[in-house]
Design a protein around this motif. Structure first.
Motif, PDB file in Angstrom:
ATOM      1  N   GLU A  28      40.080 -12.154   7.518  1.00 49.74           N
ATOM      2  CA  GLU A  28      41.312 -12.819   7.943  1.00 49.74           C
ATOM      3  C   GLU A  28      41.283 -14.298   7.566  1.00 49.74           C
ATOM      4  O   GLU A  28      40.236 -14.934   7.567  1.00 49.74           O
ATOM      5  CB  GLU A  28      41.509 -12.670   9.452  1.00 49.74           C
ATOM      6  CG  GLU A  28      40.332 -13.165  10.269  1.00 49.74           C
ATOM      7  CD  GLU A  28      40.482 -12.912  11.757  1.00 49.74           C
ATOM      8  OE1 GLU A  28      41.624 -12.767  12.221  1.00 49.74           O
ATOM      9  OE2 GLU A  28      39.444 -12.877  12.450  1.00 49.74           O
ATOM     10  N   ALA A  29      42.460 -14.811   7.232  1.00 52.97           N
ATOM     11  CA  ALA A  29      42.612 -16.225   6.898  1.00 52.97           C
ATOM     12  C   ALA A  29      43.948 -16.697   7.433  1.00 52.97           C
ATOM     13  O   ALA A  29      44.959 -15.992   7.319  1.00 52.97           O
ATOM     14  CB  ALA A  29      42.532 -16.441   5.393  1.00 52.97           C
ATOM     15  N   THR A  30      43.963 -17.889   8.034  1.00 60.17           N
ATOM     16  CA  THR A  30      45.178 -18.440   8.623  1.00 60.17           C
ATOM     17  C   THR A  30      45.388 -19.867   8.142  1.00 60.17           C
ATOM     18  O   THR A  30      44.440 -20.649   8.031  1.00 60.17           O
ATOM     19  CB  THR A  30      45.090 -18.431  10.159  1.00 60.17           C
ATOM     20  OG1 THR A  30      45.000 -17.087  10.612  1.00 60.17           O
ATOM     21  CG2 THR A  30      46.325 -19.073  10.783  1.00 60.17           C
ATOM     22  N   ARG A  31      46.636 -20.196   7.841  1.00 60.99           N
ATOM     23  CA  ARG A  31      47.030 -21.556   7.482  1.00 60.99           C
ATOM     24  C   ARG A  31      48.053 -22.036   8.508  1.00 60.99           C
ATOM     25  O   ARG A  31      49.095 -21.402   8.696  1.00 60.99           O
ATOM     26  CB  ARG A  31      47.631 -21.587   6.079  1.00 60.99           C
ATOM     27  CG  ARG A  31      48.139 -22.954   5.628  1.00 60.99           C
ATOM     28  CD  ARG A  31      48.714 -22.862   4.217  1.00 60.99           C
ATOM     29  NE  ARG A  31      49.338 -24.101   3.785  1.00 60.99           N
ATOM     30  CZ  ARG A  31      48.691 -25.127   3.245  1.00 60.99           C
ATOM     31  NH1 ARG A  31      47.379 -25.045   3.054  1.00 60.99           N
ATOM     32  NH2 ARG A  31      49.322 -26.220   2.876  1.00 60.99           N
ATOM     33  N   SER A  32      47.747 -23.131   9.190  1.00 59.66           N
ATOM     34  CA  SER A  32      48.623 -23.685  10.222  1.00 59.66           C
ATOM     35  C   SER A  32      49.027 -25.094   9.839  1.00 59.66           C
ATOM     36  O   SER A  32      48.182 -25.892   9.416  1.00 59.66           O
ATOM     37  CB  SER A  32      47.921 -23.700  11.584  1.00 59.66           C
ATOM     38  OG  SER A  32      47.538 -22.401  11.961  1.00 59.66           O
ATOM     39  N   CYS A  33      50.296 -25.396   9.998  1.00 57.64           N
ATOM     40  CA  CYS A  33      50.823 -26.703   9.622  1.00 57.64           C
ATOM     41  C   CYS A  33      51.673 -27.268  10.749  1.00 57.64           C
ATOM     42  O   CYS A  33      52.478 -26.548  11.350  1.00 57.64           O
ATOM     43  CB  CYS A  33      51.682 -26.612   8.357  1.00 57.64           C
ATOM     44  SG  CYS A  33      50.814 -25.981   6.906  1.00 57.64           S
ATOM     45  N   GLY A  34      51.488 -28.563  10.993  1.00 60.37           N
ATOM     46  CA  GLY A  34      52.364 -29.261  11.916  1.00 60.37           C
ATOM     47  C   GLY A  34      51.856 -29.353  13.333  1.00 60.37           C
ATOM     48  O   GLY A  34      51.428 -28.363  13.914  1.00 60.37           O
ATOM     49  N   SER A  63      49.306 -15.847   7.928  1.00 61.32           N
ATOM     50  CA  SER A  63      47.987 -15.221   7.939  1.00 61.32           C
ATOM     51  C   SER A  63      47.907 -14.120   6.899  1.00 61.32           C
ATOM     52  O   SER A  63      48.910 -13.491   6.566  1.00 61.32           O
ATOM     53  CB  SER A  63      47.686 -14.621   9.324  1.00 61.32           C
ATOM     54  OG  SER A  63      47.741 -15.602  10.334  1.00 61.32           O
ATOM     55  N   GLU A  64      46.703 -13.914   6.402  1.00 63.62           N
ATOM     56  CA  GLU A  64      46.394 -12.780   5.538  1.00 63.62           C
ATOM     57  C   GLU A  64      45.292 -11.977   6.214  1.00 63.62           C
ATOM     58  O   GLU A  64      44.248 -12.529   6.559  1.00 63.62           O
ATOM     59  CB  GLU A  64      45.932 -13.249   4.155  1.00 63.62           C
ATOM     60  CG  GLU A  64      47.020 -13.949   3.351  1.00 63.62           C
ATOM     61  CD  GLU A  64      46.543 -14.321   1.957  1.00 63.62           C
ATOM     62  OE1 GLU A  64      45.419 -13.906   1.599  1.00 63.62           O
ATOM     63  OE2 GLU A  64      47.280 -15.024   1.247  1.00 63.62           O
ATOM     64  N   VAL A  65      45.534 -10.691   6.411  1.00 63.34           N
ATOM     65  CA  VAL A  65      44.592  -9.846   7.140  1.00 63.34           C
ATOM     66  C   VAL A  65      44.324  -8.578   6.335  1.00 63.34           C
ATOM     67  O   VAL A  65      45.259  -7.920   5.873  1.00 63.34           O
ATOM     68  CB  VAL A  65      45.146  -9.474   8.529  1.00 63.34           C
ATOM     69  CG1 VAL A  65      44.171  -8.544   9.254  1.00 63.34           C
ATOM     70  CG2 VAL A  65      45.400 -10.725   9.361  1.00 63.34           C
ATOM     71  N   THR A  66      43.051  -8.253   6.182  1.00 67.61           N
ATOM     72  CA  THR A  66      42.648  -7.020   5.517  1.00 67.61           C
ATOM     73  C   THR A  66      41.594  -6.329   6.368  1.00 67.61           C
ATOM     74  O   THR A  66      40.645  -6.972   6.825  1.00 67.61           O
ATOM     75  CB  THR A  66      42.067  -7.290   4.118  1.00 67.61           C
ATOM     76  OG1 THR A  66      43.029  -7.981   3.323  1.00 67.61           O
ATOM     77  CG2 THR A  66      41.695  -5.989   3.431  1.00 67.61           C
ATOM     78  N   ILE A  67      41.766  -5.033   6.601  1.00 69.86           N
ATOM     79  CA  ILE A  67      40.762  -4.255   7.329  1.00 69.86           C
ATOM     80  C   ILE A  67      40.345  -3.080   6.465  1.00 69.86           C
ATOM     81  O   ILE A  67      41.192  -2.281   6.048  1.00 69.86           O
ATOM     82  CB  ILE A  67      41.306  -3.762   8.684  1.00 69.86           C
ATOM     83  CG1 ILE A  67      41.620  -4.958   9.593  1.00 69.86           C
ATOM     84  CG2 ILE A  67      40.292  -2.838   9.366  1.00 69.86           C
ATOM     85  CD1 ILE A  67      42.161  -4.576  10.939  1.00 69.86           C
ATOM     86  N   ARG A  68      39.050  -2.999   6.179  1.00 69.85           N
ATOM     87  CA  ARG A  68      38.523  -1.918   5.350  1.00 69.85           C
ATOM     88  C   ARG A  68      37.598  -1.024   6.172  1.00 69.85           C
ATOM     89  O   ARG A  68      36.861  -1.508   7.033  1.00 69.85           O
ATOM     90  CB  ARG A  68      37.755  -2.478   4.155  1.00 69.85           C
ATOM     91  CG  ARG A  68      38.588  -3.334   3.210  1.00 69.85           C
ATOM     92  CD  ARG A  68      37.865  -3.484   1.870  1.00 69.85           C
ATOM     93  NE  ARG A  68      36.500  -3.957   2.021  1.00 69.85           N
ATOM     94  CZ  ARG A  68      36.164  -5.244   2.034  1.00 69.85           C
ATOM     95  NH1 ARG A  68      37.097  -6.164   1.920  1.00 69.85           N
ATOM     96  NH2 ARG A  68      34.906  -5.598   2.145  1.00 69.85           N
TER      97      ARG A  68
END
Length: 265
Positions: free
Chosen positions: A211-217, A192-197
């Motif tokens: 926020e962005a999430t990449r899930s595999c499998g 995941s990539e998370v940024t809070i401003r």
């Protein structure tokens, strides 16, 4: 007619006498756990010095004291924020601290604990918890809040959290917290990539979460009992805005979601 709330008064047990710059120098020169324990005692950090690893005489230690200045408890007085970090009991990780609010007498402060720091590990872990804080003008143009980035690793990955804390009635209360986990478990993995401003010119300011999430499998069990593994990956992202709200006069305020946008791939 309702009487205004009484001003907060520092409890006697939290009144401490400390010379921060002298303490910083003394801790930097200390080489044993016994010395560090004695020097840190006025800060009431609640550390588990009775751990088995700390019972041996003259166990090595190396601790540094960071001294920051910020307006945490009130807008009209600058506080000292102390953070002790290093190794004690030979290899145990220490990361603890306190906010010192100046009182009328010289070198006398009201002590407020920092619950978001992990304190002291009681085992020789290869993945000690980490926490890094910064100061933000979040609800007041002068008085500041803590923004805390925390991480805890293990053999599978890492648990993460971002939180904001503000002083209320002499204690630090949590206004916002987001937690997530990255790692690999058998056939499944996620990152995941998370940024809070902090946004806006008006106070209290808003929090924007990206926020962005990449899930595999995935793993599916067929009626026969056979396991089928699919390594395909999917991605999702979201952008949310959180607003400062107080639900009841007797309940601390917190940040709640006030807008959202999602996407799936």
């Amino acid at each position: 007619m309702v009487s205004p709330p009484k001003p907060w008064v520092c409890p006697s047990e939290r009144r401490v006498t400390v010379v921060p710059q002298a303490l910083k120098k003394q801790l930097g020169a200390a080489t044993t756990t016994a010395e560090v324990k004695k020097l840190l005692a006025p800060l009431q950090l609640g550390l588990p010095w009775d751990a088995e690893a700390c019972t041996k005489a003259e166990t090595p230690a190396a601790v540094k004291l960071d001294v920051f200045r910020a307006r945490i408890i009130s807008a009209d007085t600058e506080d000292l924020v102390l953070q002790a970090r290093g190794k004690v009991c030979e290899y145990l990780t220490l990361l603890a601290g306190a906010v010192l609010h100046p009182l009328g007498e010289k070198n006398t402060y009201c002590l407020t604990k920092m619950p978001f720091l992990p304190g002291m590990e009681t085992s020789y872990s290869n993945f000690p918890p980490e926490a890094v804080f910064a100061f933000e003008n979040l609800t007041d143009p002068v008085r500041q809040a803590f923004k805390v980035d925390a991480h805890q690793g293990d053999v599978h990955g890492e648990s993460n959290a971002i939180s904001f804390w503000e002083a209320e009635a002499g204690s630090l209360v949590e206004l916002f917290k987001l937690e997530w986990t990255d790692g690999a478990f058998t056939v499944f993995s996620s990152s995941s990539e998370v940024t809070i401003r902090v946004e806006g010119k008006e106070f209290p300011r808003q929090l924007r979460l990206e926020e962005a999430t990449r899930s595999c499998g995935t793993q599916t069990t067929l009626p026969s009992g056979e396991l089928v593994v699919d390594s395909e990956c999917s991605e999702a992202s979201s952008e949310s805005v959180y607003c400062y709200k107080r639900t009841r006069p007797d309940v601390p305020a917190a940040y709640e979601k006030c807008g959202e946008r999602r996407s799936l791939d």
